[in-house]
Design an enzyme around this catalytic site. Structure first.
Site, mmCIF file in Angstrom:
data_model
loop_
_atom_site.group_PDB
_atom_site.id
_atom_site.type_symbol
_atom_site.label_atom_id
_atom_site.label_comp_id
_atom_site.label_asym_id
_atom_site.label_seq_id
_atom_site.Cartn_x
_atom_site.Cartn_y
_atom_site.Cartn_z
ATOM 1 N N SER A 49 15.185 3.265 -1.554
ATOM 2 C CA SER A 49 15.437 2.288 -2.622
ATOM 3 C C SER A 49 14.324 1.297 -2.878
ATOM 4 O O SER A 49 14.384 0.546 -3.852
ATOM 5 C CB SER A 49 16.738 1.526 -2.344
ATOM 6 O OG SER A 49 17.845 2.369 -2.489
ATOM 7 N N LYS A 91 15.638 -9.506 -4.043
ATOM 8 C CA LYS A 91 16.686 -8.618 -4.544
ATOM 9 C C LYS A 91 18.048 -9.284 -4.400
ATOM 10 O O LYS A 91 18.355 -9.896 -3.362
ATOM 11 C CB LYS A 91 16.653 -7.301 -3.766
ATOM 12 C CG LYS A 91 17.656 -6.252 -4.230
ATOM 13 C CD LYS A 91 17.484 -4.960 -3.423
ATOM 14 C CE LYS A 91 18.444 -3.861 -3.859
ATOM 15 N NZ LYS A 91 18.246 -2.601 -3.104
ATOM 16 N N SER A 134 17.544 1.791 -5.687
ATOM 17 C CA SER A 134 18.335 0.723 -6.265
ATOM 18 C C SER A 134 17.573 -0.576 -6.485
ATOM 19 O O SER A 134 18.020 -1.451 -7.220
ATOM 20 C CB SER A 134 19.529 0.427 -5.356
ATOM 21 O OG SER A 134 19.092 -0.091 -4.098
#
Length: 529
Positions: free
Chosen positions: A192, A93, A168
């Site tokens: 998330s 990420k 997210s």
């Protein structure tokens, strides 16, 4: 699609060790898949523009990944001892700093920034000799639940391109669902990794707070953030968890707890009788009104399977979870206000000069933040600053912390009668793009009702695929939660249910996915703007 792409990380590792595959072959296959399914969304600088394809990646790290893969193959051929996952590729990420690659947090504020160092989890991945395929998309600074708040284009759900993958960590889990990586690292502040795992039919784990280092993770809300291992199976998630877990003196919140035998727990849970005697608590407040019928149907089927395998099903109550969303958004926004204060165009981040008038520090800050932050980041900064302001601190932030204590007590009480707790991961399946982000932001925030309580309590939680909803044929997530430091219980419960569901389906859920390349070919990207 290349058959290598559908192998689990554990299977890839076994075939690499046996000499049936090389890391270069595997890594190149995933790079080719990224290019095929993100296509023209990768420009000359390998930055996703979000117009064609899934747009899971913001940066493709092909050259370095292949170099690592080649070195692993050479050392394996020379008979050198290698880590268990050496040669297995991974995605990271873009909130986790990675030396030699851009780390942008999907924000204009950090566009083009190259980190001079590795975060601890990135360093551990490198030490494990795992090729890093690239950096994945997210909501800006991890603020959002749809990955529509990225400055570099939305990520699309590989099951249906007009749907969000969640957020997210939407890019991270979409990459797994799209077979663009076998393993990935995300972060979880209020769900998330778990909510996008539910939306994409993958596995996302939020470990016990402090059990994985946050050093090198761009901070959103420091008392809530946690790095989470992600994969397509529970065992693969457990194997990655073992790589990145452990104490880190660079992180003041890092625990001294030894790394657990997560993979062994997963194997034990999946074995015959692995769930016998496990006390599973059904959370009364998270299994009824407000949940999509198809989600509840798959959840109830999972409960029946657990019961048939010898687990004891009990009902538990967490009365304070109804206050969790309000408490979470006050605490999170307050910490966001503090953590993002350094991005002012003077000390750090994008610098933008005012278009007219005198150039003062205050006006540079204003111009830089106006240009560098998106709407959701600004909303949370303003909310947090207000909650921390004189005269309001006790009424808002202080009260939210009291609710947090109540939630922790409710979990402690529930774990007196249950080994793990279970609920749907999210009240619904994946939203249509724009459905929750246009208009009232509370509509999006309420989708986190089942995930934010565990972040407030600091306890571990995992989401795994529970099947497809009848209404729309989209994935449903099942969430297990355990007491702090008992992450192994989640792998036992998760792998046990996964084995039962896989037998019921006649194979893993991803076998039921539509062909992604056909979806991309037929999808009207211009019309979907």
């Amino acid at each position: 699609m290349n058959n290598m792409l559908t192998l689990t990380a554990a299977e890839i590792a076994e075939k690499l060790t046996a000499g049936e595959l090389t890391s270069v072959e595997v890594t190149q296959a995933f790079i080719d898949r990224i290019i095929a399914t993100d296509g023209e969304a990768l420009d000359a600088d390998n930055r996703a523009a979000g117009k064609n394809g899934v747009n899971a990646y913001l940066h493709l790290n092909a050259e370095e990944a292949l170099a690592v893969a080649k070195s692993v193959d050479e050392d394996r051929a020379a008979g050198k001892e290698l880590p268990a996952l050496a040669g297995v590729p991974i995605a990271v990420k873009d909130l986790i700093v990675t030396k030699g690659q851009p780390t942008t947090a999907a924000s204009r504020m950090l566009e083009g920034w190259m980190s001079p160092y590795d975060g601890t989890v990135t360093q551990k991945v490198r030490e494990a000799r795992m090729p890093i395929l690239g950096k994945t998309n997210l909501d800006e600074f991890a603020m959002g639940s749809t990955t529509e708040h990225s400055a570099f284009g939305v990520t699309r759900n590989p099951w249906s391109l007009d749907r969000t993958p969640g957020g997210s960590s939407g890019g991270t889990l979409a990459a797994l669902a799209a077979f663009q990586a076998p393993l990935a690292l995300g972060t979880d502040t209020g769900g998330s990794v778990r909510q996008p795992a539910a939306f994409t039919g993958t596995v996302g784990m939020k470990p016990t707070y402090g059990s994985i280092s946050r050093y090198g993770v761009i901070a959103m809300a420091s008392s809530l953030d946690q790095v989470g291992p992600c994969a397509r199976t529970v065992l693969d998630t457990a194997l990655l968890h073992e790589v990145i877990a452990g104490h880190d003196p660079k992180d003041s919140t890092s625990l001294q707890t030894p790394v657990g035998s997560f993979a062994d727990a997963a194997r034990a849970g999946a074995a015959e009788g692995g769930l016998q005697g496990l006390r599973v608590g059904v959370i009364k407040e998270l299994s009824g009104e407000g949940f999509q019928p198809g989600v509840l149907a798959r959840f109830n089927e999972s409960l029946e399977l657990l019961k048939s395998a010898g687990a004891e099903i009990v009902e538990v109550s967490l009365p304070s979870v109804k206050e969790a969303i309000g408490a979470y958004y006050l605490i999170m926004s307050s910490e966001v206000s503090s953590n993002l204060a350094k991005y002012d165009g003077v000390r750090f981040g994008l610098r933008k000069l005012p278009e007219e008038g005198n150039v003062t520090i205050e006006r540079v800050m204003g111009a830089s933040r106006a240009a560098g932050f998106g709407a959701e980041a600004k909303r949370r900064i303003i909310l947090g600053t207000y909650a921390l302001s004189a005269g309001y601190y006790d009424a808002y932030y202080g009260s939210a912390q009291k609710v947090r204590t109540l939630i922790q007590r409710d979990y402690a009480k529930a774990f007196e009668v249950a080994d793990v707790l279970v609920s749907p991961t999210a009240p619904t399946t994946a939203y249509k793009l724009g459905e929750k982000t246009k208009g009232d932001p509370m509509a999006m925030y309420m989708g986190d009702i089942a995930t934010v309580p565990t972040n407030l309590a600091g306890v571990p939680s995992i989401s795994l695929p529970g099947g497809l909803a009848d209404e729309d044929g989209l994935p449903v997530g099942i969430q297990f939660t355990a007491p702090a430091h008992e992450d192994e219980r989640l792998y036992r419960a998760g792998a046990g249910l996964e084995a039962l569901l896989t037998e019921k389906w006649g194979g893993p859920l991803h076998q039921q996915m539509p062909d992604l390349e056909t979806l991309i070919r037929d999808f009207n990207f211009e019309g979907a703007k």
